[in-house]
Scaffold this motif. Structure first.
Motif, PDB file in Angstrom:
ATOM      1  N   TRP A 288       0.296  -9.154  -0.657  1.00  0.00           N
ATOM      2  CA  TRP A 288      -0.636  -9.972   0.119  1.00  0.00           C
ATOM      3  C   TRP A 288      -0.463  -9.782   1.621  1.00  0.00           C
ATOM      4  N   LEU A 289       0.430  -8.871   2.039  1.00  0.00           N
ATOM      5  CA  LEU A 289       0.569  -8.577   3.463  1.00  0.00           C
ATOM      6  C   LEU A 289      -0.653  -7.803   3.967  1.00  0.00           C
ATOM      7  N   PRO A 290      -1.014  -7.964   5.249  1.00  0.00           N
ATOM      8  CA  PRO A 290      -2.120  -7.172   5.811  1.00  0.00           C
ATOM      9  C   PRO A 290      -1.829  -5.679   5.685  1.00  0.00           C
ATOM     10  N   VAL A 291      -2.866  -4.929   5.365  1.00  0.00           N
ATOM     11  CA  VAL A 291      -2.679  -3.517   5.043  1.00  0.00           C
ATOM     12  C   VAL A 291      -2.327  -2.673   6.267  1.00  0.00           C
ATOM     13  N   GLY A 292      -2.873  -3.001   7.458  1.00  0.00           N
ATOM     14  CA  GLY A 292      -2.778  -2.122   8.612  1.00  0.00           C
ATOM     15  C   GLY A 292      -1.374  -1.678   8.968  1.00  0.00           C
ATOM     16  N   GLU A 293      -0.485  -2.628   9.260  1.00  0.00           N
ATOM     17  CA  GLU A 293       0.875  -2.286   9.671  1.00  0.00           C
ATOM     18  C   GLU A 293       1.665  -1.693   8.515  1.00  0.00           C
ATOM     19  N   VAL A 294       1.434  -2.190   7.295  1.00  0.00           N
ATOM     20  CA  VAL A 294       2.122  -1.647   6.118  1.00  0.00           C
ATOM     21  C   VAL A 294       1.773  -0.168   5.960  1.00  0.00           C
ATOM     22  N   ASP A 295       0.498   0.154   6.135  1.00  0.00           N
ATOM     23  CA  ASP A 295       0.048   1.540   6.022  1.00  0.00           C
ATOM     24  C   ASP A 295       0.768   2.422   7.046  1.00  0.00           C
ATOM     25  N   ARG A 296       0.920   1.923   8.274  1.00  0.00           N
ATOM     26  CA  ARG A 296       1.576   2.705   9.318  1.00  0.00           C
ATOM     27  C   ARG A 296       3.048   2.942   8.984  1.00  0.00           C
ATOM     28  N   VAL A 297       3.740   1.914   8.490  1.00  0.00           N
ATOM     29  CA  VAL A 297       5.160   2.066   8.148  1.00  0.00           C
ATOM     30  C   VAL A 297       5.333   3.073   7.012  1.00  0.00           C
ATOM     31  N   ILE A 298       4.454   3.001   6.015  1.00  0.00           N
ATOM     32  CA  ILE A 298       4.557   3.926   4.882  1.00  0.00           C
ATOM     33  C   ILE A 298       4.334   5.365   5.349  1.00  0.00           C
ATOM     34  N   ARG A 299       3.369   5.562   6.250  1.00  0.00           N
ATOM     35  CA  ARG A 299       3.130   6.916   6.773  1.00  0.00           C
ATOM     36  C   ARG A 299       4.362   7.422   7.530  1.00  0.00           C
ATOM     37  N   PHE A 300       5.011   6.526   8.262  1.00  0.00           N
ATOM     38  CA  PHE A 300       6.189   6.928   9.031  1.00  0.00           C
ATOM     39  C   PHE A 300       7.351   7.285   8.112  1.00  0.00           C
ATOM     40  N   MET A 301       7.569   6.489   7.054  1.00  0.00           N
ATOM     41  CA  MET A 301       8.726   6.678   6.170  1.00  0.00           C
ATOM     42  C   MET A 301       8.511   7.810   5.168  1.00  0.00           C
ATOM     43  N   ARG A 302       7.256   8.110   4.826  1.00  0.00           N
ATOM     44  CA  ARG A 302       6.911   9.179   3.883  1.00  0.00           C
ATOM     45  C   ARG A 302       7.727   9.082   2.589  1.00  0.00           C
ATOM     46  N   PRO A 303       7.532   8.016   1.818  1.00  0.00           N
ATOM     47  CA  PRO A 303       8.328   7.830   0.591  1.00  0.00           C
ATOM     48  C   PRO A 303       8.103   8.937  -0.429  1.00  0.00           C
ATOM     49  N   THR A 304       9.179   9.234  -1.162  1.00  0.00           N
ATOM     50  CA  THR A 304       9.129  10.232  -2.219  1.00  0.00           C
ATOM     51  C   THR A 304       8.399   9.718  -3.442  1.00  0.00           C
ATOM     52  N   LEU A 305       8.506   8.409  -3.678  1.00  0.00           N
ATOM     53  CA  LEU A 305       8.030   7.821  -4.932  1.00  0.00           C
ATOM     54  C   LEU A 305       7.478   6.431  -4.675  1.00  0.00           C
ATOM     55  N   PHE A 306       6.431   6.066  -5.410  1.00  0.00           N
ATOM     56  CA  PHE A 306       5.881   4.715  -5.398  1.00  0.00           C
ATOM     57  C   PHE A 306       6.096   4.097  -6.771  1.00  0.00           C
ATOM     58  N   ILE A 307       6.764   2.926  -6.808  1.00  0.00           N
ATOM     59  CA  ILE A 307       6.989   2.191  -8.049  1.00  0.00           C
ATOM     60  C   ILE A 307       6.292   0.846  -7.935  1.00  0.00           C
ATOM     61  N   GLY A 308       5.468   0.501  -8.912  1.00  0.00           N
ATOM     62  CA  GLY A 308       4.764  -0.773  -8.856  1.00  0.00           C
ATOM     63  C   GLY A 308       4.472  -1.331 -10.232  1.00  0.00           C
ATOM     64  N   GLY A 309       4.342  -2.663 -10.287  1.00  0.00           N
ATOM     65  CA  GLY A 309       3.838  -3.304 -11.487  1.00  0.00           C
ATOM     66  C   GLY A 309       2.320  -3.223 -11.496  1.00  0.00           C
ATOM     67  N   ALA A 310       1.693  -3.986 -12.384  1.00  0.00           N
ATOM     68  CA  ALA A 310       0.235  -3.942 -12.489  1.00  0.00           C
ATOM     69  C   ALA A 310      -0.423  -4.352 -11.175  1.00  0.00           C
ATOM     70  N   LEU A 311       0.072  -5.445 -10.572  1.00  0.00           N
ATOM     71  CA  LEU A 311      -0.474  -5.893  -9.295  1.00  0.00           C
ATOM     72  C   LEU A 311      -0.201  -4.868  -8.206  1.00  0.00           C
ATOM     73  N   GLY A 312       1.009  -4.302  -8.210  1.00  0.00           N
ATOM     74  CA  GLY A 312       1.365  -3.308  -7.204  1.00  0.00           C
ATOM     75  C   GLY A 312       0.498  -2.065  -7.284  1.00  0.00           C
ATOM     76  N   MET A 313       0.202  -1.613  -8.489  1.00  0.00           N
ATOM     77  CA  MET A 313      -0.641  -0.434  -8.658  1.00  0.00           C
ATOM     78  C   MET A 313      -2.051  -0.689  -8.130  1.00  0.00           C
ATOM     79  N   ALA A 314      -2.591  -1.878  -8.415  1.00  0.00           N
ATOM     80  CA  ALA A 314      -3.928  -2.212  -7.920  1.00  0.00           C
ATOM     81  C   ALA A 314      -3.930  -2.270  -6.391  1.00  0.00           C
ATOM     82  N   TRP A 315      -2.866  -2.830  -5.831  1.00  0.00           N
ATOM     83  CA  TRP A 315      -2.741  -2.890  -4.374  1.00  0.00           C
ATOM     84  C   TRP A 315      -2.631  -1.493  -3.778  1.00  0.00           C
ATOM     85  N   GLY A 316      -1.791  -0.649  -4.377  1.00  0.00           N
ATOM     86  CA  GLY A 316      -1.576   0.689  -3.851  1.00  0.00           C
ATOM     87  C   GLY A 316      -2.834   1.528  -3.823  1.00  0.00           C
TER      88      GLY A 316
END
Length: 471
Positions: free
Chosen positions: A85-113
């Motif tokens: 439920w966090l705002p997407v803008g800053e989260v998107d920027r942090v993810i681009r900076f960190m460049r994660p190898t893997l995304f792990i999510g539950g059902a809600l997380g997958m829909a969010w991603g």
């Protein structure tokens, strides 16, 4: 040293002690959680995670989440923990900076991603329900430096957009030690009912059971806690003011021995109701932030008494700094440094420039953004640095007049000053006489979310429809 070593020591010492209880009734012992983390780690390696990698995790609190976190920490990799439920803008920027190898999510997380561009760019996705390897394997622990990033969490966004905060391995170890010394984390052997992930991690390092509550907790979940067997009845509670208010209404918690409350300003009356309900319980008022916690603590009964004596409707006395904190009280803000103060924001040079300083000894100082005054050798909160001091004083006086804190001062671009809140119509004449600098009163409901922040769509209020009382 790796922060997971603390958990492994407890798992060997208390293998059959419940480590985690979830609202769905799931119980997991320390031994079972250690084994689950080992199987998770094997699956992470198969997915390409290695020391220095980062893993984006969007999962509800439960054994699966903490098995993932422990497995990643143990590998010397970094968890990027996101609430959907966090705002997407800053989260998107942090993810681009960190460049994660893997995304792990539950059902809600997958829909969010699926709706976040930076997440869609991650090549490997894995459902949290399938992150366990079928093959058992002992948890392998990498030796890490204190500066190795372990966790990227996000600030709550009360003062703007949420920011990614780096918590290195050394930070987590020091925070556990400071929790133990300043909050008495190990004074009670029984379960801790907690909504904050940092306390869950500290409990795992201390051998204490954690009763987990979903961020979207329901009244049914709270009432179910009272039906737990005696060995799972919470002895301590770690929460914010909003959750404490709901516990007061919806749970008994007859075994409660200690309560730690932090995270937001709270009304004196809330604490007094808690004192009445649990007269023999120890209460601690905790002051801190996502970047540095705890910063100061005080026995809550004293904090409430001295705040009430000065005529405040809210508990503004925040106590004394913990022994690990060094502080500088500047005219308009508090700066702190210490081993559990986060050093930088992820990929946000502007915020680092504004809110971080490095002294001649290499210590990183963090700007808390709060005005703090010292009275009778105690720290007192005097408003946000970004808020005019006059507005804070007005708000505190209005709270006293109204008998509640559901109101705020709003300044418009042309320079007008509005007082927005509940119950203003009944008190309009007295308020207009007393606060002549306020141009208009706007009557409308104010609610507080589960982080106990005043919330309102100010633009909608000013544009559409709340009754206006002339100033």
């Amino acid at each position: 040293m790796n922060c997971v070593d603390l958990f492994v020591q407890q798992a060997k010492r208390k293998p059959n002690t419940v480590a985690l209880w979830s609202p769905d009734g799931t119980r997991m012992t320390f031994e079972e959680l250690l084994a689950m983390a080992g199987r998770t780690q094997r699956a992470l390696r198969d997915a390409g995670v290695k020391p220095g990698s980062s893993v984006l995790v969007v999962e509800l609190p439960g054994p699966r989440l903490y098995a993932i976190v422990l497995a990643v920490f143990a590998m010397g990799a970094t968890v990027i923990a996101v609430e959907p439920w966090l705002p997407v803008g800053e989260v998107d920027r942090v993810i681009r900076f960190m460049r994660p190898t893997l995304f792990i999510g539950g059902a809600l997380g997958m829909a969010w991603g699926a709706r976040v561009p930076a997440v869609r760019a991650i090549s490997r996705w894995k459902a949290s329900s399938r992150v366990l390897s079928a093959r058992g394997a002992p948890l392998s622990i990498e030796d890490t430096s204190p500066e190795t990033p372990a966790l990227v969490a996000f600030t709550s966004g009360t003062t703007g957009q949420p920011k990614g905060v780096v918590r290195p391995q050394g930070y987590l170890i020091h925070q556990h030690d400071i929790y133990t010394r300043s909050l008495g984390l190990t004074h009670h052997e029984g379960p801790d009912l907690c909504i904050f992930a940092n306390f869950v991690l500290a409990n795992l390092a201390s051998g204490r059971p954690s009763l987990l509550v979903s961020p979207r907790w329901s009244f049914k979940q709270l009432r179910a806690i009272d039906d737990l067997p005696d060995e799972l009845q919470p002895r301590t509670l770690s929460c914010g003011p909003a959750f404490l208010a709901q516990i007061l209404r919806n749970a008994r918690l007859d075994k409660l021995a200690s309560v730690h409350v932090g995270g937001a300003l709270s009304d004196v009356s809330l604490w007094e109701n808690a004192f009445d309900k649990w007269p023999d319980t120890h209460f601690l008022h905790v002051y801190g932030s996502s970047e540095a916690e705890p910063v100061a603590v005080l026995d809550a009964r004293k904090a409430v008494a001295v705040s009430r004596a000065r005529g405040f409707h809210q508990v503004l006395c925040v106590g004394k700094p913990v022994d690990a904190i060094r502080s500088r009280l500047e005219p308009n803000s508090l700066w702190v440094t210490g081993p559990h103060v986060c050093r930088w924001y992820v990929g946000n040079d502007r915020e680092n420039l504004v809110h971080k300083r490095v002294d001649e000894h290499g210590n990183v100082w963090h700007d808390m953004g709060d005005r703090i005054e010292v009275r009778d050798d105690l720290w007192w909160y005097a408003g946000r640095a970004s808020q005019p001091a006059e507005d804070f004083s007005w708000e505190q006086s209005v709270y006293h007049e109204l008998g509640h804190s559901r109101a705020f001062i709003h300044r418009t671009n042309p320079g007008s000053v509005y007082l927005v809140g509940e119950g203003l119509r009944q008190n309009a004449e007295r308020i207009k006489q007393q606060y002549r600098g306020i141009d208009r009163l706007i009557c409308c409901p104010i609610y507080r979310d589960r982080r106990h922040r005043a919330r309102i769509d100010r633009r909608t209020t000013l544009r559409k429809g709340a009754p206006w009382l002339p100033g």
